[in-house]
Structure formats: C-alpha cells, structure tokens
Design a protein around this motif. Structure first.
Motif, short mmCIF file in Angstrom:
data_model
loop_
_atom_site.label_atom_id
_atom_site.label_comp_id
_atom_site.label_asym_id
_atom_site.label_seq_id
_atom_site.Cartn_x
_atom_site.Cartn_y
_atom_site.Cartn_z
N GLN A 94 -87.12 31.52 126.26
CA GLN A 94 -87.32 30.16 125.75
C GLN A 94 -88.55 29.58 126.42
N SER A 144 -81.98 24.76 121.68
CA SER A 144 -83.07 24.94 122.63
C SER A 144 -83.53 23.64 123.27
N THR A 180 -88.54 26.76 121.55
CA THR A 180 -87.61 27.79 121.07
C THR A 180 -88.06 29.09 121.75
N ASP A 181 -87.67 30.25 121.24
CA ASP A 181 -88.11 31.51 121.84
C ASP A 181 -89.63 31.63 121.78
#
Length: 278
Positions: free
Chosen positions: A128, A158, A195-196
């Motif tokens: 993340q 997230s 987010t990722d």
C-alpha cells in the motif's frame, strides 16, 4: 410396422449419442488441468490500467502478461484464451463454481482466502502506497498526510487504514473510481491517492498522466499477489513451475518494465514461489 418404429427410435438414440460424443470432443480439455485443450478460461480485472484492462484492441496489463505466459506453458496459445472479468468480490465464487481455470487479478494471498481457494505464487509483492503530484514535495512520510485531502475509491479500506493508523487528521475523500481520484489529484482537489503501489503505478503510467504523478514509496503493507485456483486443483504446481520459468528467462522483468515503467515504479524483486511476506 412395430419393428420399423423400434428401429427408428434406436437410430435416433444412436445419432444423439454420436452428437453428444462429438460435442464432448470439442471441449476435450477445457478444464485446462493438463493443457493443450481447445481453450482455457482465465479471470482478470477489466478496469485496472497496467494490470488488467479491457481495451478496444484486446486485453493488456501485467496480470494479463503473467496469465498469458502461464497459459502458454500449460499448452495454450493466446487465441485459445477466453478472458473473463473477475471482480474482487466474485473471485472465490468463480473458482469454486469452475467459471474460470485460474485468476490473476491483483489477488492478494490471505489466510482467509486460502480457506476457500488455493494459490500459486506469489508472482508480485506489492505494498500500500500513496500517489501524489510530481511537483509536490510536502508529503515525505505517511504522517504528512495529516490535514491533506486523501482519496480512495468507495468501498476500499486503504484510505481508512491510513486515517486510523497513520494520519488521523487526514481529510478522507471517497470517489467512485480511481480515475476520478486521479482527476482530482491532477486538478488539486485531492492531495494524495492511496491503494496498492502496483495499481497506482498502472494508472499513473497511462499516456494522459505520464510525468504528472509519483509514488511516495511508503510501503505501508505487504500485498502478495497470487494466482487463484480451485481448492485441490493440480494446476497449482504447474502454474508455479511456469512462474519460476518466467522469472528465470527474463520475461517477468520485461512485463514489469513494460507495464509500470512510465511511473518509475520501484518494484520488489520477483518473489520466490511460496514466500508469502506477512
């Protein structure tokens, strides 16, 4: 007359049996368990640039490249692949029902998911992170997100994780899509998107966004992307062998560079099969 009637019925039954056999032959190996069949059905995301995206010209992204390579090692050409959209909430059900042979769709390996499906891999270690404007040097740590407008998509955890654990004073903004967050980041309504990092890199690598954003590199979590298969499937070991071959021959790194390179994504080295980072 009676004899002719029985003979006609028998002929009909025989014809139907032949038809059924022929139809079965057309799908002789659709399961993909041993490769080389008529087709293989693979689940991917359709709406994640750089990872899995459906375009007017076909399908593209890192997950698509991974899945295509694996399918080739299983004995299937690109024209034998049937792509099926695998939304996050549907993945376990799709595998359990046999809708797809395997899923490569930013599918993080977790103990909860491993109770329902098996995973090959991992094939990518993501984290993340946050995406900021390329000219913004004010966000150098997660704590710098305090008082900043932090965006993530509706339904994602997230941004809430960042607010709960790292930056309690962050001004959380929820948009319907990542693209909407990016537009907000571009025009200044949003200061950071989380987010990722692989997903962020994929979006930032789109031609209309090249050079406008950068990854902060915070690595706030470990996300071990695996390839999901039905519980007990013999595909798991075969896919693992394919992933190892993809790393060994350089194809894995080429796929990373092609899909994430424009965002200057500093990816982790290719993970070893079975090495799931907590």
């Amino acid at each position: 007359m009676k004899l002719r009637k029985v003979t006609a019925v028998s002929a009909t039954v025989f014809a139907l049996a032949l038809t059924a056999t022929a139809c079965g032959g057309d799908k002789s190996d659709d399961s993909g368990s041993s490769g080389g069949g008529k087709k293989i059905t693979i689940g991917i995301k359709f709406d994640q640039p750089g990872l899995g995206q459906k375009t007017p010209n076909g399908y593209s992204g890192f997950d698509v490249d991974i899945a295509t390579y694996v399918a080739k090692k299983l004995g299937y050409g690109e024209d034998q692949i049937e792509w099926k959209e695998s939304k996050s909430a549907d993945r376990e059900t799709m595998l359990q029902r046999g809708d797809v042979e395997f899923i490569a769709a930013t599918y993080s390996i977790t103990p909860q998911r491993e109770e329902k499906v098996d995973f090959a891999g991992p094939y990518l270690l993501a984290h993340q992170d946050v995406l900021v404007r390329a000219d913004d040097d004010s966000i150098k740590s997660p704590e710098d997100l305090n008082s900043k407008n932090l965006c993530s998509v509706t339904g994602s955890t997230s941004a809430q994780n960042v607010k709960n654990d790292l930056a309690p004073k962050a001004n959380l903004q929820k948009y319907p899509t990542y693209s909407a967050c990016l537009n907000g980041l571009q025009n200044g309504a949003i200061d950071a998107l989380t987010t990722d990092d692989s997903i962020l890199a994929g979006y930032a690598s789109q031609s209309q966004f090249k050079g406008k954003f950068k990854l902060a590199g915070f690595k706030m979590t470990n996300e071990n992307y695996g390839i999901g298969v039905k519980k007990g499937s013999d595909l798991k070991n075969k896919i693992n062998e394919a992933l190892e071959a993809m790393v060994a021959d350089g194809s894995w790194q080429k796929a990373v560079d092609a899909n994430f390179g424009p965002a200057n994504y500093k990816n982790e080295p290719a993970p070893k099969v079975g090495d799931v980072k907590s």
